[in-house]
Design an enzyme around this catalytic site. Sequence first.
Site, short mmCIF file in Angstrom:
data_model
loop_
_atom_site.label_atom_id
_atom_site.label_comp_id
_atom_site.label_asym_id
_atom_site.label_seq_id
_atom_site.Cartn_x
_atom_site.Cartn_y
_atom_site.Cartn_z
CB CYS A 28 -0.88 0.07 1.24
SG CYS A 28 -1.91 -1.34 1.55
N1 LIG Z 1 -3.82 -0.64 -0.71
C1 LIG Z 1 -4.22 -0.50 0.55
O1 LIG Z 1 -4.79 -1.42 1.13
N2 LIG Z 1 -4.07 0.70 1.12
C2 LIG Z 1 -4.34 0.96 2.48
C3 LIG Z 1 -5.25 2.12 2.65
C4 LIG Z 1 -5.61 2.39 4.08
C5 LIG Z 1 -6.42 3.65 4.29
N3 LIG Z 1 -6.62 3.89 5.68
C6 LIG Z 1 -7.75 3.56 3.59
O2 LIG Z 1 -8.72 3.15 4.24
O3 LIG Z 1 -7.86 3.93 2.43
#
Ligand SMILES: NC(=O)NCCC[C@H](N)C(=O)O
EC number: 3.5.3.6
Length: 409
Positions: free
Chosen positions: A397
Site C-alpha cells: 500500500c
Molecule cells: N492498498 C491499501 O490497502 N491501502 C491501504 C489504505 C488504508 C487507508 N486507511 C484507507 O482506508 O484507504
Amino acid sequence: MQSPIHVTSEIGKLKTVMLHRPGHEIENVYPDILHRMLVDDIPYLPIAQEEHDYFAKTLKDQGIEVLYFAKLAAEALADDQVKNEFLEKMLAESGHAAGAVHDALKEYLLSMDTQAMVDKIIAGVRKDEIHTKFVSLAEMAEDADYPFFMDPMPNAYFTRDPQASIGDGITINHMTFKARQRESLFTEYIIKYNPRFANKGVHVWRDRYHDTRIEGGDELVLSDHVFAIGISQRTSADAIMDIARNLFKDSNYDTVVAIHIPHNHAMMHLDTVFTMINYDQFTVHPQILDGGKIDTYILHPGKDGEIEIQHRTDLQKVLEEVLDKPEIDLIPTGNGDPIVAPREQWNDGSNTLTIAPGEVVTYDRNYVSNDLLRKHGILVHEVRSSELSRVRGGPRCMSCPIVREDLKN
Ligand SMILES: NC(=O)NCCC[C@H](N)C(=O)O
C-alpha cells in the site's frame, strides 16, 4: 519513446517507486474524525517518519530509485498558471469553489513556496490559520465547531491507491471516499506537468473524472497481458468493465481477472488479502477462501468490442490457467491459524511488496507469515511497523511502482 512508466508485472525487479513520507496530516487527526478519515488510530508522527525512512532506505539499499509524491507534485506546479489552475480545482474539491474563504485560503497558500504549499494542502488547513471577514451562513450555523477549512489527507502515504501503473500507462483513480478523493488531483498534475512524465507518452488508461470507483490497492499487474482486480469496498464492477474495455482496446492486456472479496474495512482492497510474490507464488488470507473457493470472473475481449465473462470459483486453477503455470503455491497469511491469520492480516501480513521475483518487503510484526514465506523459499526484508501499520496499510500500500524490469520468460 520509452515511457517513464513501465510496469508489466507485480514481481519484476523494482527500479523506481513513488512514496510519500508521512507529515503533519497525521497529527491533524483526532478521535471524532477517525472513522470518516478512514484511519483506525493516530500514529506517533516522529516514529512513523523514522519507520518510513527505514522503509525507503531498505528500498534504496536494493538499488531502487525512490521518488517522493509531494516533491513530484511541487515540481509539476512550478509554472504560475498551472499552479493557479491546480489551486482553483483543489479549493473547489475541498468545498471552497468561491467566496471569502476561498479567497483567503488562496492568498494564504500562494504566500508559501510551492513545496510548502503542497505539504500544507496534504497536512490540511485549520480555520485559525487564516483570517476572513465574511463567512457563510453554513459556516456560522452548521460547521462552527469544525476545525478545518481544508481537511488533512492522512492516508497520503499509501501511494498505491490514488493511481496505479499498468504497462506504459497509469490509472488516475476516482477513489471511493471523500477522505481520499483529492489525492489523485496531485497525480493528474504530476502526469500532465512534471517534466519527468509530461509529454512522454504515458497512457492514462482511466482518468479521475468518472462516477464509478477504483483504487490502486485492487489493481494487480500479474503479467504483461493479465491484470487482476478486486471487486471490493473500493472498486466497483462497472469501473472494472470500463478499465477492461480501455485495456483491451489500447494495450497488450487480453485478460482481466476480477476477484470478489468481502466488502469491509479490514479487507478494503485486494492487496490486503492477496499479493503476487513470485512467478508461481502468492500470499492469500485464508478467510477469503471458502474451501479454496472465491467468486472470480475472467474477462476477455469478445466480438464487436463486447467483453466475454466467465464465472469461476477455483482461484488456484484460474491462476494456473491465466499465468500458464503447472502449479500455483498459495501461501496462507498467519499459516492459516484461526487467530494468527486474522491478526496478521489486520496488520497487513498479506500486503507484501515484491521487489524482485521471490524477494519481498514486509512488516516485522507479522512474524508467523514472514517465517512461512521463508519456508516457501522467499527472501524477506522486514521493516519496522509499530506506527505505520495503525492507518491500515502495509508495504505494498505504501509504494507505487513506476518502473519494473520486464520478466525474462
Ligand atoms: N492498498 C491499501 O490497502 N491501502 C491501504 C489504505 C488504508 C487507508 N486507511 C484507507 O482506508 O484507504
